[in-house]
Design an enzyme around this catalytic site. Structure first.
Site, PDB file in Angstrom:
ATOM      1  CE1 TYR A   1      -3.754   2.389   0.528  1.00  0.00           C
ATOM      2  CE2 TYR A   1      -2.496   3.234   2.380  1.00  0.00           C
ATOM      3  CZ  TYR A   1      -3.551   3.359   1.498  1.00  0.00           C
ATOM      4  OH  TYR A   1      -4.393   4.439   1.573  1.00  0.00           O
TER       5      TYR A   1
ATOM      6  CE  LYS B   1      -3.484   4.947  -1.768  1.00  0.00           C
ATOM      7  NZ  LYS B   1      -4.495   5.382  -2.731  1.00  0.00           N
TER       8      LYS B   1
ATOM      9  CB  VAL C   1     -10.550   8.653   6.186  1.00  0.00           C
ATOM     10  CG1 VAL C   1     -11.821   9.475   5.980  1.00  0.00           C
ATOM     11  CG2 VAL C   1      -9.316   9.457   5.826  1.00  0.00           C
TER      12      VAL C   1
ATOM     13  NE  ARG D   1      -8.560  -0.604   5.580  1.00  0.00           N
ATOM     14  CZ  ARG D   1      -7.798   0.381   6.038  1.00  0.00           C
ATOM     15  NH1 ARG D   1      -6.662   0.114   6.640  1.00  0.00           N
ATOM     16  NH2 ARG D   1      -8.162   1.642   5.869  1.00  0.00           N
TER      17      ARG D   1
HETATM   18  P1  NAD Z   1     -13.580   2.802   0.344  1.00  0.00           P
HETATM   19  O1  NAD Z   1     -12.368   1.932   0.311  1.00  0.00           O
HETATM   20  O2  NAD Z   1     -14.540   2.615   1.473  1.00  0.00           O
HETATM   21  O3  NAD Z   1     -14.376   2.652  -1.026  1.00  0.00           O
HETATM   22  C1  NAD Z   1     -13.677   2.404  -2.205  1.00  0.00           C
HETATM   23  C2  NAD Z   1     -14.604   2.496  -3.408  1.00  0.00           C
HETATM   24  O4  NAD Z   1     -13.823   2.105  -4.532  1.00  0.00           O
HETATM   25  C3  NAD Z   1     -15.821   1.570  -3.356  1.00  0.00           C
HETATM   26  O5  NAD Z   1     -17.002   2.302  -3.642  1.00  0.00           O
HETATM   27  C4  NAD Z   1     -15.515   0.540  -4.449  1.00  0.00           C
HETATM   28  O6  NAD Z   1     -16.675   0.045  -5.105  1.00  0.00           O
HETATM   29  C5  NAD Z   1     -14.626   1.356  -5.392  1.00  0.00           C
HETATM   30  N1  NAD Z   1     -13.791   0.531  -6.257  1.00  0.00           N
HETATM   31  C6  NAD Z   1     -13.109  -0.589  -5.924  1.00  0.00           C
HETATM   32  N2  NAD Z   1     -12.484  -1.088  -7.002  1.00  0.00           N
HETATM   33  C7  NAD Z   1     -12.769  -0.258  -8.048  1.00  0.00           C
HETATM   34  C8  NAD Z   1     -12.422  -0.234  -9.410  1.00  0.00           C
HETATM   35  N3  NAD Z   1     -11.648  -1.195  -9.955  1.00  0.00           N
HETATM   36  N4  NAD Z   1     -12.884   0.771 -10.201  1.00  0.00           N
HETATM   37  C9  NAD Z   1     -13.660   1.739  -9.673  1.00  0.00           C
HETATM   38  N5  NAD Z   1     -14.041   1.777  -8.379  1.00  0.00           N
HETATM   39  C10 NAD Z   1     -13.596   0.782  -7.576  1.00  0.00           C
HETATM   40  O7  NAD Z   1     -13.153   4.323   0.242  1.00  0.00           O
HETATM   41  P2  NAD Z   1     -12.090   5.147   1.107  1.00  0.00           P
HETATM   42  O8  NAD Z   1     -11.718   4.447   2.364  1.00  0.00           O
HETATM   43  O9  NAD Z   1     -12.637   6.528   1.150  1.00  0.00           O
HETATM   44  O10 NAD Z   1     -10.773   5.139   0.197  1.00  0.00           O
HETATM   45  C11 NAD Z   1     -10.725   5.899  -0.990  1.00  0.00           C
HETATM   46  C12 NAD Z   1      -9.290   6.220  -1.312  1.00  0.00           C
HETATM   47  O11 NAD Z   1      -8.702   6.925  -0.221  1.00  0.00           O
HETATM   48  C13 NAD Z   1      -8.395   5.004  -1.579  1.00  0.00           C
HETATM   49  O12 NAD Z   1      -7.498   5.302  -2.626  1.00  0.00           O
HETATM   50  C14 NAD Z   1      -7.652   4.854  -0.263  1.00  0.00           C
HETATM   51  O13 NAD Z   1      -6.401   4.218  -0.424  1.00  0.00           O
HETATM   52  C15 NAD Z   1      -7.478   6.312   0.139  1.00  0.00           C
HETATM   53  N6  NAD Z   1      -7.219   6.514   1.565  1.00  0.00           N
HETATM   54  C16 NAD Z   1      -8.117   6.058   2.476  1.00  0.00           C
HETATM   55  C17 NAD Z   1      -7.826   6.231   3.830  1.00  0.00           C
HETATM   56  C18 NAD Z   1      -8.768   5.729   4.899  1.00  0.00           C
HETATM   57  O14 NAD Z   1      -8.365   5.688   6.065  1.00  0.00           O
HETATM   58  N7  NAD Z   1      -9.998   5.378   4.570  1.00  0.00           N
HETATM   59  C19 NAD Z   1      -6.645   6.875   4.228  1.00  0.00           C
HETATM   60  C20 NAD Z   1      -5.768   7.337   3.241  1.00  0.00           C
HETATM   61  C21 NAD Z   1      -6.068   7.148   1.910  1.00  0.00           C
END
Ligand code: NAD
Length: 245
Positions: free
Chosen positions: A146, A150, A179, A187
């Site tokens: 991961y 990133k 977030v 998770r």
């Molecule tokens: P999430 O992981 O809850 O949702 C992810 C969404 O991505 C879902 O709606 C899913 O259907 C969609 N998805 C999965 N595979 C896909 C594909 N091949 N094509 C299109 N859509 C697809 O959302 P989140 O936790 O808000 O994470 C969103 C982004 O933010 C990610 O890149 C994650 O790495 C990043 N991020 C999240 C956090 C956190 O703590 N949640 C922290 C830092 C970065």
């Protein structure tokens, strides 16, 4: 007057979490928003909130090319799709490495490559790529692939910013900490001890609070808007002080 009036914004992974909150926040600021996700059901209620929707699997190059041809120029591209894989290098086999790089990095490359030419032709555009503090910003245990992906997103972002600044294109990365989104909840549940996992995430936060998706959406709106006209090539940390302690 909305801060994004007259702009068209395209968001990937907008079915839930940060992508969804950002799509709604940009729509509230007056943008025409096209929210995309692989999960059609997750997009279903967005139309009632003034957001256009479209199914898009960001791992499908032909679908991306077709969407770019169909939409033409967008002002804002928010590449939000990504997956958090747990484990060290020893738990990451080649298939897992390839999957995470495809979804977290190559998808953003594909989207940028497909939508940049029309932005350049129009002389303006803001690309926002989803990175994380778990990247080249800080090391986080058990986030090997991961964090590698990133960090690559930050490199991709800075590179595009450098190459196209004179064409009116800005490209910035967003680096959240933890977030509270549906996938974070999953998770924590999958860890086998939800309460212990939640406590561990909270323990990293100096404020004792997790970010909400709307907190990140505020930064996305800023980077999408002309308020950030002088901001490009940046990795914007938004982690409640986690990486500063
Ligand atoms: P999430 O992981 O809850 O949702 C992810 C969404 O991505 C879902 O709606 C899913 O259907 C969609 N998805 C999965 N595979 C896909 C594909 N091949 N094509 C299109 N859509 C697809 O959302 P989140 O936790 O808000 O994470 C969103 C982004 O933010 C990610 O890149 C994650 O790495 C990043 N991020 C999240 C956090 C956190 O703590 N949640 C922290 C830092 C970065």
């Amino acid at each position: 007057m909305g801060r994004l009036n007259g702009k068209t914004a395209l968001v990937t992974a907008a079915g839930q979490g940060i992508g969804r909150a950002s799509a709604l926040a940009m729509a509230r600021e007056g943008a025409r928003v096209i929210a995309t996700d692989i999960n059609e059901a997750a997009l279903a209620d967005l139309a009632a909130q003034g957001v256009e929707t479209c199914v898009l699997n960001v791992r499908d190059p032909a679908a991306i090319t077709a969407l770019a041809a169909d939409l033409g120029r967008v002002d804002v591209l928010f590449n939000c799709a990504g997956f958090v894989a747990n484990g060290s290098i020893l738990e990451c086999d080649e298939d897992q490495w390839a999957f995470s790089f495809d979804l977290n990095v190559t998808a953003a490359y594909r989207m940028c490559r497909a939508f940049l030419p029309a932005m350049i032709e129009g002389g303006a555009g803001s690309i926002i790529n989803m990175a994380s503090v778990a990247s080249s910003v800080i090391a986080v245990p058990n986030r090997f692939v991961y964090s590698s992906t990133k960090a690559a997103v930050i490199g991709l972002t800075k590179s595009i910013a450098a190459d196209f600044i004179t064409k009116g294109i800005r490209c910035n990365a967003v680096c959240p900490g933890t977030v509270d989104t549906p996938s974070l909840q999953e998770r924590m549940a999958a860890s086998g001890d939800y309460e212990a996992a939640r406590k561990a995430f909270l323990a990293r936060q100096p404020t004792g609070k997790l970010a909400q998706a709307e907190d990140i959406a505020g930064l996305v709106v800023f980077l999408a808007s002309d308020e950030s006209a002088f901001v490009t090539g940046t990795a914007n940390v938004i982690d409640g002080g986690w990486s500063n302690t």
